[in-house]
Design an enzyme around this catalytic site. Structure first.
Site, PDB file in Angstrom:
ATOM      1  N   HIS A  29       0.984  -1.331  -0.125  1.00 10.53           N
ATOM      2  CA  HIS A  29       0.061   0.033  -0.129  1.00 10.53           C
ATOM      3  C   HIS A  29       0.850   1.190   0.074  1.00 10.53           C
ATOM      4  O   HIS A  29       0.531   2.313  -0.708  1.00 10.53           O
ATOM      5  CB  HIS A  29      -0.956  -0.008   1.083  1.00 10.53           C
ATOM      6  CG  HIS A  29      -0.557   0.499   2.605  1.00 10.53           C
ATOM      7  ND1 HIS A  29       0.058  -0.713   3.222  1.00 10.53           N
ATOM      8  CD2 HIS A  29      -0.338   1.516   3.224  1.00 10.53           C
ATOM      9  CE1 HIS A  29       0.596  -0.061   4.452  1.00 10.53           C
ATOM     10  NE2 HIS A  29       0.289   1.129   4.408  1.00 10.53           N
TER      11      HIS A  29
ATOM     12  N   LYS B 161       5.970   5.455  -1.443  1.00 13.22           N
ATOM     13  CA  LYS B 161       6.728   6.517  -0.801  1.00 13.22           C
ATOM     14  C   LYS B 161       8.208   5.965  -1.102  1.00 13.22           C
ATOM     15  O   LYS B 161       9.062   6.970  -0.803  1.00 13.22           O
ATOM     16  CB  LYS B 161       6.524   5.966   0.729  1.00 13.22           C
ATOM     17  CG  LYS B 161       5.214   6.585   1.503  1.00 13.22           C
ATOM     18  CD  LYS B 161       5.210   6.341   2.841  1.00 13.22           C
ATOM     19  CE  LYS B 161       3.876   6.988   3.381  1.00 13.22           C
ATOM     20  NZ  LYS B 161       3.512   6.842   4.664  1.00 13.22           N
TER      21      LYS B 161
END
Length: 273
Positions: A134, A138
């Site tokens: 998920h 990043k």
């Protein structure tokens, strides 16, 4: 009709019945193999019963041997894929020692919610992998932003908010193109809010994909209860109170509600022990 004529008629009928039975004996295993091959084409690796002799028995035995080989390869490929997902999640978490294990914990909490919601096992498996990935977006956020201890500026927060869409874009680069398709919606939508105030698309309520709504609850709970350089993690009871207060606004009311109820029961059982 004379006796010879009767013998002739009976003989023809015996030949007809015999030919029909022989045809059925030939067609039955062929139809059985054809059905089994269609099952394999649909991704269901099943073996077929071997009730025949001679050539058909050999053919069916060979077919079943092929199915067993395919099953072995499928199991091996599944284990390799599971390891690949876990390695990606671990590589992401390794960038920040304070969030080490975050992806795995979110995946485990998501599976809890999936079971509580009555999802099928195959969907729970997809949910687990989606939750592992998920935060993969990043990877594209600079360390000085991702690891910043103080409050983020508006520009820095915009960079962080871009990670769900970046995660989707990263997964779209993996070949073959459809390999990551089941995981894209959950990765992109796990920061959407039930009231429509989330990002990146401002989706609302049931517009938010199923996996995104589940992962949002799991992600929030782990984020609240994890230590950060600038604050200690909340107590579980406080995080659960926040989740309950945010039902129907920030989080899906059903998924947040069932998770809160489950966790409170688990904490109570642990306290009793």
């Amino acid at each position: 009709m004379g006796l010879g004529g009767i013998y002739s008629v009976v003989g023809r009928r015996v030949c007809y019945v015999g030919a029909w039975l022989l045809t059925q004996d030939l067609q039955r295993p062929i139809r059985q193999l054809y059905r089994a091959m269609n099952e394999i084409k649909e991704g269901r690796l099943i073996q077929t019963s071997n009730l025949y002799s001679d050539e058909f028995s050999t053919l069916i035995a060979g077919f079943n041997m092929m199915v067993r080989e395919l099953q072995g390869r499928e199991d091996r490929n599944r284990k390799l894929l599971d390891s690949y997902f876990a390695a990606l999640a671990a590589a992401l978490d390794a960038r920040d020692p304070y969030t080490a294990g975050h992806s795995l914990r979110v995946a485990e909490y998501s599976v809890v919610i999936g079971h509580l919601a009555g999802l099928r096992q195959e969907d729970i498996d997809l949910l687990y992998k989606t939750a592992l990935l998920h935060d993969i977006g990043k990877i594209g956020v600079r360390d000085n932003v991702l690891l910043k201890e103080g409050k983020l500026t508006a520009e820095e927060f915009d960079q962080v908010k871009a990670h769900p869409a970046q995660g989707e874009n990263i997964l779209l680069q993996i070949e073959p193109p459809d390999a990551m398709a089941p995981y894209l919606e959950g990765v992109r939508s796990h920061h959407e809010r039930y009231d429509g105030a989330g990002y990146p698309d401002g989706l609302k309520g049931q517009e938010i994909p199923l996996f995104g709504r589940i992962i949002a609850v799991a992600d929030a709970y782990d984020a609240m209860t994890s230590d950060r350089p600038y604050r200690s993690g909340m107590k579980s009871v406080d995080a659960l109170n926040i989740l309950e207060a945010g039902r129907g606004t920030q989080w899906d009311p059903d998924f947040a509600g069932m998770f809160v109820k489950y966790m409170r029961k688990e904490k109570k059982m642990i306290a009793i022990r």
